[in-house]
Design a protein around this motif. Structure first.
Motif, PDB file in Angstrom:
ATOM      1  N   PRO A 110      35.394 -69.474   8.223  1.00 18.54           N
ATOM      2  CA  PRO A 110      35.540 -69.065   9.616  1.00 18.54           C
ATOM      3  C   PRO A 110      35.799 -67.578   9.818  1.00 18.54           C
ATOM      4  CG  PRO A 110      37.516 -70.155   8.861  1.00 18.54           C
ATOM      5  CD  PRO A 110      36.528 -70.271   7.748  1.00 18.54           C
ATOM      6  N   GLY A 111      36.043 -66.863   8.730  1.00 18.44           N
ATOM      7  CA  GLY A 111      36.252 -65.422   8.844  1.00 18.44           C
ATOM      8  C   GLY A 111      37.719 -65.037   8.977  1.00 18.44           C
ATOM      9  N   THR A 112      38.002 -63.804   8.600  1.00 17.60           N
ATOM     10  CA  THR A 112      39.342 -63.221   8.713  1.00 17.60           C
ATOM     11  C   THR A 112      39.217 -61.884   9.419  1.00 17.60           C
ATOM     12  OG1 THR A 112      40.138 -64.271   6.680  1.00 17.60           O
ATOM     13  CG2 THR A 112      41.327 -62.317   7.464  1.00 17.60           C
ATOM     14  N   ARG A 113      39.927 -61.764  10.520  1.00 24.71           N
ATOM     15  CA  ARG A 113      39.933 -60.490  11.264  1.00 24.71           C
ATOM     16  C   ARG A 113      41.061 -59.629  10.728  1.00 24.71           C
ATOM     17  NH1 ARG A 113      36.287 -58.225  14.028  1.00 24.71           N
ATOM     18  NH2 ARG A 113      35.881 -60.177  15.121  1.00 24.71           N
ATOM     19  N   LEU A 114      40.707 -58.509  10.078  1.00 22.32           N
ATOM     20  CA  LEU A 114      41.706 -57.595   9.529  1.00 22.32           C
ATOM     21  C   LEU A 114      41.821 -56.376  10.430  1.00 22.32           C
ATOM     22  CD1 LEU A 114      43.605 -56.428   7.337  1.00 22.32           C
ATOM     23  CD2 LEU A 114      41.567 -55.590   6.155  1.00 22.32           C
ATOM     24  N   THR A 115      43.046 -56.080  10.825  1.00 20.88           N
ATOM     25  CA  THR A 115      43.332 -54.870  11.603  1.00 20.88           C
ATOM     26  C   THR A 115      44.361 -54.052  10.847  1.00 20.88           C
ATOM     27  OG1 THR A 115      42.920 -56.025  13.689  1.00 20.88           O
ATOM     28  CG2 THR A 115      44.108 -53.936  13.812  1.00 20.88           C
ATOM     29  N   VAL A 116      44.000 -52.838  10.501  1.00 14.17           N
ATOM     30  CA  VAL A 116      44.898 -51.943   9.781  1.00 14.17           C
ATOM     31  C   VAL A 116      45.383 -50.857  10.739  1.00 14.17           C
ATOM     32  CG1 VAL A 116      45.199 -50.482   7.757  1.00 14.17           C
ATOM     33  CG2 VAL A 116      43.571 -52.387   7.681  1.00 14.17           C
ATOM     34  N   LEU A 117      46.691 -50.785  10.890  1.00 11.98           N
ATOM     35  CA  LEU A 117      47.252 -49.817  11.847  1.00 11.98           C
ATOM     36  C   LEU A 117      47.499 -48.466  11.201  1.00 11.98           C
ATOM     37  CD1 LEU A 117      49.810 -52.202  13.570  1.00 11.98           C
ATOM     38  CD2 LEU A 117      47.480 -51.630  14.305  1.00 11.98           C
TER      39      LEU A 117
END
Lengths: 117, 112
Positions: A110-117
């Motif tokens: 299903p996918g993984t949403r990665l957000t790097v701050l």
């Protein structure tokens, strides 16, 4: 049948930290799994091919020391994004190929949403 | 390696009309051609596929054609409905390494 799960579905992390994403085939054995990255409004780009019991093969331009892949069993592959930076923010999707399936169909997580701050 | 080109990048059709998406590939070793529908934030969903020993395949409103000589394949959606609105990707798989090479995608919008 042919279900692939991914965990986590989304993650937010600070720049410089590492993030591990798991990909599991739930009802079949996958000798080969694939990792893709998809930026907004773009296509899926293959990052690497994960082979059970051997080293992953990486596509040109993908840093193997930054994107560590481990395929320790026939049902699990992991992708670790090391020292993540904002430009690594993306949608990461895995797929798995059933070794007993004579055709070439791949089954996607299903996918993984990665957000790097 | 394989290079898959997909056209058009966007397609707007009136509900009930047909939509056609065309793709070309470069690697003659490719023998499996799936088509995926992807909604925002979701995984690609296989909607139809065709293998190199077949020239045409149909599943209800969706059909795919393959011309191996010319190395191109097409997706046809008839009687389009608003729920057909999504991004569609063609892909090709080589018999040598099983890698999926995707086209750039087509954003289909069905106008009610």
């Amino acid at each position: 049948g042919a279900v692939v799960s991914q965990h986590p579905s989304w993650v937010i992390c600070k720049s410089g930290t590492s993030v591990k994403i798991e990909c599991r085939s739930l009802d079949f054995q996958a000798t080969t799994m694939f990792w893709y990255r998809q930026f907004p409004k773009q296509s899926l780009m293959l990052m690497a091919t994960s082979n059970e019991g051997s080293k992953a093969t990486y596509e040109q331009g993908v840093e193997k020391d930054k994107f560590l892949i481990n395929h320790a069993s026939l049902t699990l592959s992991t992708l670790t994004v090391t020292s993540a930076h904002p430009e690594d923010s993306s949608f990461y999707i895995c797929s798995a190929r059933d070794w007993q399936n004579m055709y070439n169909e791949q089954f996607f997580g299903p996918g993984t949403r990665l957000t790097v701050l | 390696g394989e290079n898959v080109e997909q056209h058009p990048s966007t397609l707007s059709v009136q509900e009930g009309d047909s939509a056609v998406i065309k793709c070309t590939y470069s690697d003659s070793a490719s023998n499996y051609f799936p088509w995926y529908k992807q909604e925002l934030g979701k995984r690609p969903q296989l909607i139809i596929d065709i293998r190199s020993n077949v020239g045409e395949k149909k599943d209800q409103r969706i059909a795919v054609t393959l011309n191996k000589t010319a190395k191109h394949f097409s997706l046809h959606i008839t009687e389009t409905q608003p729920e057909d609105s999504a991004v569609y990707f063609c892909a090709a798989v080589s018999v040598n390494d099983y890698k999926l090479s995707f086209g750039a995608g087509t954003t289909v919008t069905v106008r009610a």
